[in-house]
Write a protein that holds these residues in place. Structure first.
Motif, mmCIF file in Angstrom:
data_model
loop_
_atom_site.group_PDB
_atom_site.id
_atom_site.type_symbol
_atom_site.label_atom_id
_atom_site.label_comp_id
_atom_site.label_asym_id
_atom_site.label_seq_id
_atom_site.Cartn_x
_atom_site.Cartn_y
_atom_site.Cartn_z
ATOM 1 N N ASP A 1 0.848 -1.190 0.000
ATOM 2 C CA ASP A 1 0.000 0.000 0.000
ATOM 3 C C ASP A 1 0.882 1.237 0.000
ATOM 4 O O ASP A 1 1.851 1.326 0.771
ATOM 5 C CB ASP A 1 -0.916 0.020 1.227
ATOM 6 C CG ASP A 1 -1.890 -1.141 1.245
ATOM 7 O OD1 ASP A 1 -2.390 -1.478 0.166
ATOM 8 O OD2 ASP A 1 -2.134 -1.699 2.320
ATOM 9 N N SER B 1 -3.800 7.156 -3.043
ATOM 10 C CA SER B 1 -3.297 5.860 -2.593
ATOM 11 C C SER B 1 -3.333 4.843 -3.718
ATOM 12 O O SER B 1 -4.041 5.011 -4.719
ATOM 13 C CB SER B 1 -4.120 5.341 -1.410
ATOM 14 O OG SER B 1 -5.453 5.077 -1.808
ATOM 15 N N ALA B 2 -2.554 3.795 -3.539
ATOM 16 C CA ALA B 2 -2.538 2.665 -4.472
ATOM 17 C C ALA B 2 -2.251 1.396 -3.686
ATOM 18 O O ALA B 2 -1.580 1.437 -2.649
ATOM 19 C CB ALA B 2 -1.493 2.862 -5.559
ATOM 20 N N TYR C 1 -1.137 -2.727 -4.540
ATOM 21 C CA TYR C 1 -0.765 -3.632 -5.615
ATOM 22 C C TYR C 1 -0.092 -4.886 -5.061
ATOM 23 O O TYR C 1 0.318 -4.942 -3.900
ATOM 24 C CB TYR C 1 0.158 -2.944 -6.627
ATOM 25 C CG TYR C 1 1.471 -2.442 -6.070
ATOM 26 C CD1 TYR C 1 2.592 -3.273 -6.025
ATOM 27 C CD2 TYR C 1 1.602 -1.141 -5.601
ATOM 28 C CE1 TYR C 1 3.794 -2.817 -5.522
ATOM 29 C CE2 TYR C 1 2.797 -0.673 -5.100
ATOM 30 C CZ TYR C 1 3.904 -1.511 -5.051
ATOM 31 O OH TYR C 1 5.089 -1.069 -4.544
ATOM 32 N N PHE D 1 -1.878 -4.018 -9.973
ATOM 33 C CA PHE D 1 -2.594 -3.083 -9.114
ATOM 34 C C PHE D 1 -3.993 -3.590 -8.794
ATOM 35 O O PHE D 1 -4.747 -4.000 -9.676
ATOM 36 C CB PHE D 1 -2.673 -1.708 -9.784
ATOM 37 C CG PHE D 1 -1.401 -0.906 -9.665
ATOM 38 C CD1 PHE D 1 -1.198 -0.078 -8.578
ATOM 39 C CD2 PHE D 1 -0.418 -1.013 -10.622
ATOM 40 C CE1 PHE D 1 -0.023 0.649 -8.459
ATOM 41 C CE2 PHE D 1 0.760 -0.293 -10.518
ATOM 42 C CZ PHE D 1 0.964 0.549 -9.436
ATOM 43 N N SER E 1 -5.895 -1.460 -6.757
ATOM 44 C CA SER E 1 -6.536 -0.141 -6.822
ATOM 45 C C SER E 1 -5.423 0.882 -7.021
ATOM 46 O O SER E 1 -4.290 0.675 -6.571
ATOM 47 C CB SER E 1 -7.332 0.156 -5.546
ATOM 48 O OG SER E 1 -6.481 0.195 -4.420
ATOM 49 N N ASN E 2 -5.751 1.981 -7.672
ATOM 50 C CA ASN E 2 -4.707 2.975 -7.960
ATOM 51 C C ASN E 2 -5.342 4.295 -8.400
ATOM 52 O O ASN E 2 -5.975 4.365 -9.447
ATOM 53 C CB ASN E 2 -3.782 2.456 -9.066
ATOM 54 C CG ASN E 2 -2.636 3.419 -9.374
ATOM 55 O OD1 ASN E 2 -2.386 4.364 -8.617
ATOM 56 N ND2 ASN E 2 -1.930 3.176 -10.467
ATOM 57 N N ASN E 3 -5.213 5.325 -7.567
ATOM 58 C CA ASN E 3 -5.653 6.660 -7.991
ATOM 59 C C ASN E 3 -4.518 7.682 -7.878
ATOM 60 O O ASN E 3 -4.756 8.882 -7.790
ATOM 61 C CB ASN E 3 -6.875 7.116 -7.185
ATOM 62 C CG ASN E 3 -6.553 7.367 -5.722
ATOM 63 O OD1 ASN E 3 -5.452 7.068 -5.258
ATOM 64 N ND2 ASN E 3 -7.502 7.929 -4.988
ATOM 65 N N LYS F 1 0.078 8.118 -14.591
ATOM 66 C CA LYS F 1 -0.426 7.312 -13.489
ATOM 67 C C LYS F 1 0.668 6.395 -12.979
ATOM 68 O O LYS F 1 1.505 5.912 -13.753
ATOM 69 C CB LYS F 1 -1.631 6.477 -13.953
ATOM 70 C CG LYS F 1 -2.483 5.943 -12.813
ATOM 71 C CD LYS F 1 -3.832 5.458 -13.322
ATOM 72 C CE LYS F 1 -4.746 5.112 -12.156
ATOM 73 N NZ LYS F 1 -6.099 4.745 -12.600
#
Length: 548
Positions: free
Chosen positions: A509, A522-523, A525, A535, A537-539, A546
């Motif tokens: 994280d 946050s991301a 993977y 990943f 989640s990834n913003n 990105k």
């Protein structure tokens, strides 16, 4: 006068006698005291209770629980790494409002399926119904224990590719076709399949094969793939495309659904036959089959003229389980298939083995209850009358069909030699293990677990830490001053025999603050064996770039 010596014989006798009496008195007194003490101890021994250490609850929560969509709903104990001296009934689980549960009804009997269909009881009340995880997402699960509230992250992910069953297509010169025309069935946990032509094949000269551009009269092999909403892509499956020439005599078979859902017409060359299309649907009625001139049509018949088949319908009775005689007679109403189920959700076999499915048709006396079977790849595993024969390593979908209703199960075949290897030994037990896990420590050889009794090593984490920091710096994040933090966790992956580890799934994280807006991003993977990132989640994005 003679002086007496103090230690003469008379003196010793006189004083020795006195000392003897003194020591005798002391000895008797001591003995009496000891007896009194013993009596007191014996008298009071039963008044004292043994010291008992208090029972102290010991528990530790997992930072997160990662499961595949379609898995059964976790038990309370699944959220803990340690749980001692705690009554399971004292643990309460609360799911968020957006959490959705699916239901697996493959183990339900015909009677239970009928009761579920009637809707008289909640589906959760049926013992045959298994709650399963439905939508991939990150959920915060609230756990109440010992009057305190805790939160554990539940990550539901979908890394399972869709399974497709293809069918051959026969068209005529000049007709159009699309990828979905070659698909009989596509199954995915997410429920959605995107069908397309496979685009990685090349011909003998190295030119890319474009299956959508085939126009030449004759028989051609095309390849189809399916992709779900999470980017999982199936293995390419073959199907035959038959293009008939313009000199072929063509007839059309039309379908009149008599108020039911529309069914497309089918063109067929003279002397050919057609497969029965999917049954239409009509509210309040059972589909009773296709008829030509009031006679049930046999789809094995050859076509030598244009024909129109008409759907026959039967009204659904109030009680579809118990046949009722129609008005003015004593002949029971005809029953038609309402549902079909298989007893095994996933069947595991070694090449050369056979195993049978048990199929349940509801109602059991349906006139169209004859079951037909199909395998998505008979070269891996074939099926006949419910008996599956495994041929080589791979995964297929077996489908049972009756009265237009279908039920499907997966069949996983492993080679007895360990995944096709010439090495026939597998030191650590079962040759199969959970290959859906992304292993950060690669320990696979000949499809066997190699030295599974290893310990976790964070060197992979540290190398990735440096890599991800450099990537964030290149994107313009000042990681030293803008609150960059990182944490990692690992999930032990065991083989199916439970004899040891085959590696670890490492989850990372990352949290950063956008220097332009002040907002946190946050991301999350997983590190793959080759060091790349998958990943969840990834913003984290800046200036159109990105995190990758």
């Amino acid at each position: 006068m003679k002086k007496r010596f103090i230690f003469d014989e008379s003196y010793i006798k006189r004083y020795a006698k006195k000392d003897k009496m003194k020591w005798l008195v002391i000895g008797v007194s001591s003995l009496v005291l000891i007896i009194i003490i013993i009596i007191v101890i014996l008298a009071t021994r039963g008044d004292k209770k043994p010291k008992v250490d208090p029972i102290v609850p010991v528990f530790e929560f997992k930072e997160e629980l990662v499961l595949e969509a379609g898995s059964t709903l976790p038990e309370a104990v699944d959220y803990f790494t340690k749980l001692e001296n705690v009554d399971i009934n004292d643990i309460k689980i609360e799911y968020p409002n957006e959490f959705e549960i699916g239901y697996d009804i493959n183990l339900c009997s015909a009677e239970e399926m009928e009761a579920i269909t009637n809707g008289d009881r909640d589906i959760e009340d049926f013992e045959c119904v298994v709650p399963i995880l439905k939508n991939p997402a990150l959920y915060g699960i609230t756990i109440y224990l010992l009057d305190k509230e805790y939160t554990v992250n539940l990550i539901v992910q979908d890394k399972t590719s869709p399974v497709i069953i293809t069918k051959d297509l026969e068209i005529f010169d000049g007709d159009e076709y699309k990828p979905s025309d070659f698909v009989q069935l596509c199954y995915d946990v997410s429920g959605d399949c995107k069908i397309s032509f496979y685009d990685k094949d090349v011909d003998s000269e190295g030119n890319k094969i474009i299956y959508s551009d085939i126009k030449k009269v004759g028989t051609h092999v095309v390849k189809i793939v399916a992709e779900d909403v999470y980017g999982n892509i199936s293995e390419p499956m073959e199907a035959n495309l038959v293009i008939n020439g313009p000199d072929t005599i063509i007839y059309t078979v039309s379908f009149n659904s008599d108020g039911g859902s529309a069914v497309d017409s089918i063109r067929v060359q003279e002397g050919g036959s057609i497969a029965e299309p999917s049954a239409p649907v009509k509210e309040g009625y059972y589909f009773a089959g296709w008829y030509l001139d009031n006679i049930a049509f046999d789809f094995k018949n050859t076509i030598n003229q244009d024909i129109t088949l008409v759907a026959k319908w039967e009204v659904i009775p109030d009680d579809p389980v118990t046949p009722k005689p129609p008005t003015g007679g004593d002949k029971p109403q005809v029953q038609y298939v309402r549902s079909i189920a298989l007893d095994i959700k996933t069947m595991y076999l070694y090449a050369g083995d056979t195993k049978s499915f048990k199929v349940t048709v509801n109602p059991s006396n349906a006139v169209n209850g004859t079951v037909t079977w199909a395998s998505s790849d008979p070269s891996i595993a074939s099926v006949q009358n419910g008996v599956v024969t495994a041929h080589k390593a791979g995964t297929v979908t077996v489908t049972a069909t009756a009265g237009g209703k279908t039920a499907s199960s997966q069949v996983v075949v492993k080679n007895k030699s360990g995944g096709g290897s010439t090495d026939t030994t597998c030191k650590y037990g079962d040759t199969s293990y959970d290959t859906s896990k992304i292993l950060s420590v690669s320990l696979i050889k000949n499809n066997c677990a190699v030295d599974p009794n290893i310990t976790y090593n964070d060197s992979v984490d540290m190398r990735d830490n440096s890599s991800i920091t450099s990537k964030l710096t290149s994107m313009g994040f000042q990681t030293k001053t803008n609150q960059f933090s990182r944490k990692s966790s690992y999930y032990s992956v065991k083989n199916n025999a439970g004899t040891g580890l085959v590696g670890y799934q490492i989850t990372v994280d990352v949290y950063v603050m956008d220097p332009d807006t002040g907002k946190f991003m946050s991301a999350s993977y997983i590190i793959k064996p080759d060091g790349s990132r998958k990943f969840l989640s990834n913003n984290i994005e800046r200036n159109g770039v990105k995190l990758s």
